[in-house]
Structure formats: structure tokens, C-alpha cells
Design an enzyme around this catalytic site. Structure first.
Site, PDB file in Angstrom:
ATOM      1  CG  ASN A   9      94.058 -29.582 -80.765  1.00  0.00           C
ATOM      2  OD1 ASN A   9      94.852 -30.268 -81.419  1.00  0.00           O
ATOM      3  ND2 ASN A   9      94.456 -28.672 -79.891  1.00  0.00           N
ATOM      4  CD1 TRP A  10      91.410 -35.447 -82.468  1.00  0.00           C
ATOM      5  CD2 TRP A  10      92.366 -36.941 -83.833  1.00  0.00           C
ATOM      6  NE1 TRP A  10      90.410 -36.082 -83.153  1.00  0.00           N
ATOM      7  CE2 TRP A  10      90.951 -37.009 -84.002  1.00  0.00           C
ATOM      8  CE3 TRP A  10      93.172 -37.801 -84.596  1.00  0.00           C
ATOM      9  CZ2 TRP A  10      90.348 -37.892 -84.898  1.00  0.00           C
ATOM     10  CZ3 TRP A  10      92.550 -38.675 -85.493  1.00  0.00           C
ATOM     11  CH2 TRP A  10      91.165 -38.714 -85.627  1.00  0.00           C
ATOM     12  CE  LYS A  11      94.878 -30.434 -76.293  1.00  0.00           C
ATOM     13  NZ  LYS A  11      95.122 -29.508 -75.227  1.00  0.00           N
ATOM     14  CG  HIS A  95      96.398 -24.622 -79.200  1.00  0.00           C
ATOM     15  ND1 HIS A  95      96.975 -24.891 -77.984  1.00  0.00           N
ATOM     16  CD2 HIS A  95      95.176 -25.211 -79.175  1.00  0.00           C
ATOM     17  CE1 HIS A  95      96.133 -25.619 -77.260  1.00  0.00           C
ATOM     18  NE2 HIS A  95      95.036 -25.823 -77.966  1.00  0.00           N
ATOM     19  CD  GLU A  97      98.153 -27.576 -75.629  1.00  0.00           C
ATOM     20  OE1 GLU A  97      98.257 -28.208 -76.693  1.00  0.00           O
ATOM     21  OE2 GLU A  97      97.268 -27.824 -74.784  1.00  0.00           O
ATOM     22  CD  GLU A 167      91.298 -23.571 -77.550  1.00  0.00           C
ATOM     23  OE1 GLU A 167      90.536 -24.537 -77.553  1.00  0.00           O
ATOM     24  OE2 GLU A 167      92.531 -23.673 -77.732  1.00  0.00           O
ATOM     25  N   GLY A 173      92.748 -28.300 -70.808  1.00  0.00           N
ATOM     26  CA  GLY A 173      93.287 -29.535 -70.251  1.00  0.00           C
ATOM     27  C   GLY A 173      93.307 -29.571 -68.736  1.00  0.00           C
ATOM     28  CB  SER A 213      87.961 -28.313 -69.449  1.00  0.00           C
ATOM     29  OG  SER A 213      89.342 -28.404 -69.150  1.00  0.00           O
ATOM     30  N   GLY A 234      89.758 -30.514 -77.070  1.00  0.00           N
ATOM     31  CA  GLY A 234      91.037 -31.228 -76.976  1.00  0.00           C
ATOM     32  C   GLY A 234      90.809 -32.640 -76.457  1.00  0.00           C
ATOM     33  N   GLY A 235      91.028 -32.831 -75.166  1.00  0.00           N
ATOM     34  CA  GLY A 235      90.977 -34.161 -74.547  1.00  0.00           C
ATOM     35  C   GLY A 235      89.748 -34.973 -74.929  1.00  0.00           C
TER      36      GLY A 235
HETATM   37  C1  PEP Z   1      92.518 -27.499 -76.875  1.00  0.00           C
HETATM   38  O1  PEP Z   1      93.542 -28.150 -76.917  1.00  0.00           O
HETATM   39  O2  PEP Z   1      92.281 -26.666 -77.764  1.00  0.00           O
HETATM   40  C2  PEP Z   1      91.576 -27.718 -75.776  1.00  0.00           C
HETATM   41  C3  PEP Z   1      90.528 -26.951 -75.674  1.00  0.00           C
HETATM   42  O3  PEP Z   1      91.869 -28.752 -74.925  1.00  0.00           O
HETATM   43  P1  PEP Z   1      90.901 -29.375 -73.781  1.00  0.00           P
HETATM   44  O4  PEP Z   1      89.549 -29.553 -74.410  1.00  0.00           O
HETATM   45  O5  PEP Z   1      91.536 -30.684 -73.415  1.00  0.00           O
HETATM   46  O6  PEP Z   1      90.863 -28.407 -72.657  1.00  0.00           O
END
Ligand code: PEP
Length: 252
Positions: A9-11, A95, A97, A167, A173, A213, A234-235
Site C-alpha cells: 500500500n503505497w499510500k 483502511h 486511515e 490491521e 505506521g 509495521s 505500508g511504509g
Molecule cells: C498500511 O498502511 O496498511 C500499513 C500496514 O502500514 P505500515 O506497514 O506502514 O504500518
């Protein structure tokens, strides 16, 4: 046996050239590997360039959101039919967010899920509790509500196109990953609920990803849990040097 899935997930990151470059690096790193399904979900404006970079590869294209109406006067929204039209096979919905920062309700997410499935997309449906909810022992209740409302009214045949992503909001994050045991506990609970809502066979086939994470250093241990079928990243999906070892952890 369920195949592992690793989705990036490149956000709201990258640029045209960075997205193209990252997609090319992921394609090169994945090569002809068939042991894991890799998906990348760039921001909407880069779906085209990333889709081109993925052509002929084993890496699938996904989007990060879609609206709940097929077409119409909804300025700024993107229909799941459009996503399918530009080559997406997957869409992330629900998600945290979007739930917490953009105020998306369970009802809205359910409408999006149903339409995205109708448009031929596979849905990565995110569920997860906040820290406060976990501390007040509401984790099961919250993830069950996200699951039940998310797939309400979805026909059994279409449920086969749903991928769940657990999640925990406190892990996204933040660098605070759920322990493998914490992830396994919630994943097993979700699978039991899918069995009750749908069927034992359906539940046994449904992929349940962990997100929050995930890094090269912790991916293998999490992915080894019996009910963890890969990750939503994500990151660490923004650098091929981080993402590819996570893909490798999915291969085992
Ligand atoms: C996400 O955005 O779905 C996510 C899991 O982010 P991160 O890996 O950065 O915690």
C-alpha cells in the site's frame, strides 16, 4: 492450501518517476516466482504508469480506495468500474486511515465492497481495533463488526473474492507490530467468524493478511502463523530493498 499474498500500500507517496522505478524493481525482484501473489497499490494518478511497468509480470495492480457508485456526478471520486477498466484487479477498502481520518462508516464501506465485487475487483477488506479499543478488551467485538458489516449482503460466490486484512490501528505506521501470537489470535477469531457467517470451506479458503509495521526483520515470524496468509505492507512497500525481502518471507 492458501497461497500467501503480499500487497504493498503505497499510500499518498511517490511521483510518476518514483512509482515507475519502484514498480520495475518489484517486477524484477519477483521475477517468475509463483509461490506468492504480489500486489502493488499506487496512488490513483500512477495506476497507468505502474500498470505499464507490471505488464507481462506476476505482480498485480491494486487501488487504495473506490467509491460506492458506478458512475455519476460525484466530483473527485473514482468508480471501481474505472479501476477495473485501467487494469486493477484488487482494491483496498475500509483502511483505518479512511475509517478514522476520513470518517468512512461501516455502511459506506459495505456499499463500496459490494460494488467493487460487482465490478469484478477482488477486495482487500481491512479490519482492526484502535489502541483504546484493545486496552478496553473490545478487539474481538470491533473486528467482528468490521467483518460482519463489511461483507453484509455479499453473495457466497462473491465472498471468494474477498481478502481480509487484520490491521490493528495502533500498529499502522507506528513501528509497534502486533506479536505473532496477537496476530494469530485475531486471525483465528476472524476465520471462525467467516465460517459461521459463510461456510467452513469458505473460511478455510479466505486469505487473511496481517498489516501494521511489517518489516523484513519481523515478516517471516508473523507469516509463519497458521492463520496469517501474508501481509498488507505500508511504509516498507515504498523501497524495493525492504519490500522484496518481505515477499521472500511470504515464499517461506
Ligand atoms: C498500511 O498502511 O496498511 C500499513 C500496514 O502500514 P505500515 O506497514 O506502514 O504500518
Amino acid at each position: 492450501m492458501r497461497k500467501k499474498i503480499v500487497a504493498g500500500n503505497w499510500k499518498m507517496y511517490t511521483t510518476t518517476s518514483a512509482a515507475r522505478q519502484l514498480a520495475r524493481e518489484v517486477v524484477a525482484g519477483v521475477g517468475n516466482e509463483q509461490g506468492v501473489q504480489v500486489i502493488v497499490c499506487p496512488p490513483f494518478p500512477y495506476l497507468g504508469v505502474v500498470g505499464e511497468a507490471l505488464q507481462g509480470s506476476r505482480v498485480a495492480l491494486g487501488a487504495q480506495n473506490a467509491y460506492c457508485v458506478r458512475e455519476g456526478a460525484f466530483t473527485g471520486e473514482v468508480s471501481p468500474a474505472m479501476l477495473a477498466d485501467v487494469g486493477c484487479h484488487y482494491v483496498i477498502l475500509g483502511h483505518s486511515e479512511r475509517r478514522h481520518q476520513l470518517g468512512e462508516s461501516d455502511e459506506l464501506i459495505n456499499k463500496k465492497v459490494k460494488l467493487a465485487l460487482d465490478c469484478g475487483l477482488k477486495v482487500i477488506l481491512c479490519v482492526g481495533e484502535t489502541l483504546q479499543e484493545r486496552e478496553s478488551k473490545q478487539t474481538s467485538q470491533v473486528v467482528e463488526r468490521h467483518l460482519t458489516t463489511g461483507i453484509a449482503g455479499v453473495a457466497p460466490a462473491a465472498l471468494a473474492k474477498v481478502i481480509l486484512a487484520y490491521e490493528p490501528v495502533w500498529a499502522i505506521g507506528t513501528g509497534h507490530t502486533a506479536t505473532p501470537a496477537q496476530a494469530q489470535e485475531v486471525h483465528a477469531f476472524l476465520r471462525s467468524k467467516v465460517a459461521a457467517l459463510w461456510s467452513a470451506d469458505g473460511a478455510a479458503q479466505m486469505p487473511i493478511l496481517y498489516g501494521g509495521s511489517v518489516k523484513p526483520a519481523n515478516a517471516a515470524e508473523i507469516f509463519q502463523q497458521p492463520d496469517v496468509d501474508g501481509g498488507l505492507i505500508g511504509g516498507a512497500s515504498l523501497k524495493a530493498a525492504d519490500f522484496l525481502p518481505i515477499v521472500q518471507a511470504g515464499i517461506g
